[in-house]
Design a protein around this motif. Structure first.
Motif, PDB file in Angstrom:
ATOM      1  N   ARG A   6       0.875  -1.174   0.000  1.00 44.39           N
ATOM      2  CA  ARG A   6       0.000   0.000   0.000  1.00 44.39           C
ATOM      3  C   ARG A   6       0.909   1.220   0.000  1.00 44.39           C
ATOM      4  N   LEU A   8       1.328   5.031   0.990  1.00 42.18           N
ATOM      5  CA  LEU A   8       0.812   6.120   1.816  1.00 42.18           C
ATOM      6  C   LEU A   8       1.566   7.397   1.482  1.00 42.18           C
ATOM      7  N   ASP A  31      -3.075   5.982  -4.480  1.00 34.68           N
ATOM      8  CA  ASP A  31      -2.289   6.128  -3.249  1.00 34.68           C
ATOM      9  C   ASP A  31      -3.166   6.770  -2.172  1.00 34.68           C
ATOM     10  N   GLN A  32      -2.884   6.449  -0.920  1.00 37.82           N
ATOM     11  CA  GLN A  32      -3.704   6.930   0.195  1.00 37.82           C
ATOM     12  C   GLN A  32      -2.962   8.007   0.982  1.00 37.82           C
ATOM     13  N   VAL A  34      -2.199  10.282   4.177  1.00 33.06           N
ATOM     14  CA  VAL A  34      -2.347  10.313   5.627  1.00 33.06           C
ATOM     15  C   VAL A  34      -2.764  11.743   5.977  1.00 33.06           C
ATOM     16  N   THR A  62       3.687  -1.581   3.584  1.00 26.17           N
ATOM     17  CA  THR A  62       3.472  -0.200   3.158  1.00 26.17           C
ATOM     18  C   THR A  62       4.761   0.424   2.649  1.00 26.17           C
TER      19      THR A  62
END
Length: 181
Positions: A6, A8, A31-32, A34, A62
């Motif tokens: 993943r 971040l 993409d995530q 934060v 990650t």
């Protein structure tokens, strides 16, 4: 077969706007980000706790993609977390120098800079004319973090104003980091 990592994204002070390569990557690749509670007065401990919370919410390995103060977040978090094994690597772009004399008071909690080796592979991308960090200081931090250095020459702060667009060269660095991890 191992799980795909993943990704971040960790923006810096004031976040990353819609033209920033991090925001573009979130749209293009999923993409995530934060999200931090306070982008204007970033307290190091709060940002570290939020990264830990997001990291532990998903069992996948990650890769961290940090810009500016996000690079300092990675170094600070890695120095204190017991969960660094969940991180496969980090792309650190344009680390700032919060120890400079002209640092705004909002960033004083990021002093001193954490300078211990990162426990995972890291590629750091710098610019020779970053207004928030001299190349000498950036190189020094990267060496102390045990990172691999990429100097893009005079490109500013490697943000939306640098004209990077979707920044495919940066994505290639990220993919190489993921493949090596």
């Amino acid at each position: 077969m191992p799980l795909a990592p993943r990704i971040l994204t960790l923006p810096g002070w004031l976040g990353s706007g819609p033209r920033h390569w991090q925001s573009r990557w979130e749209v293009l690749y999923g993409d995530q980000r934060v999200e931090q509670e306070d982008w204007e007065w970033p307290r190091r401990g709060d940002w570290m706790a939020r990264l830990e919370e997001v990291l532990l919410a998903d069992p996948r390995p990650t890769v961290l993609v940090a810009h500016s103060l996000g690079c300092q977040l990675v170094a600070s978090w890695a120095a204190h977390s017991r969960h660094t094994q969940r991180v496969r690597g980090a792309l650190l772009v344009a680390p700032p120098d919060p120890e400079r004399t002209d640092t705004p008071p909002q960033l004083y909690s990021w002093r001193p800079v954490v300078r211990q080796p990162l426990p995972f592979p890291a590629t750091a991308v710098i610019s020779s004319d970053d207004p928030f960090c001299s190349p000498e200081r950036a190189i020094d931090m990267v060496v102390q973090w045990s990172g691999t250095l990429v100097n893009l020459g005079p490109r500013g702060h490697l943000n939306a104003d640098s004209g990077l667009g979707d920044w495919p060269e940066g994505r290639a660095l990220l993919e190489a980091l993921c493949a090596a991890g």
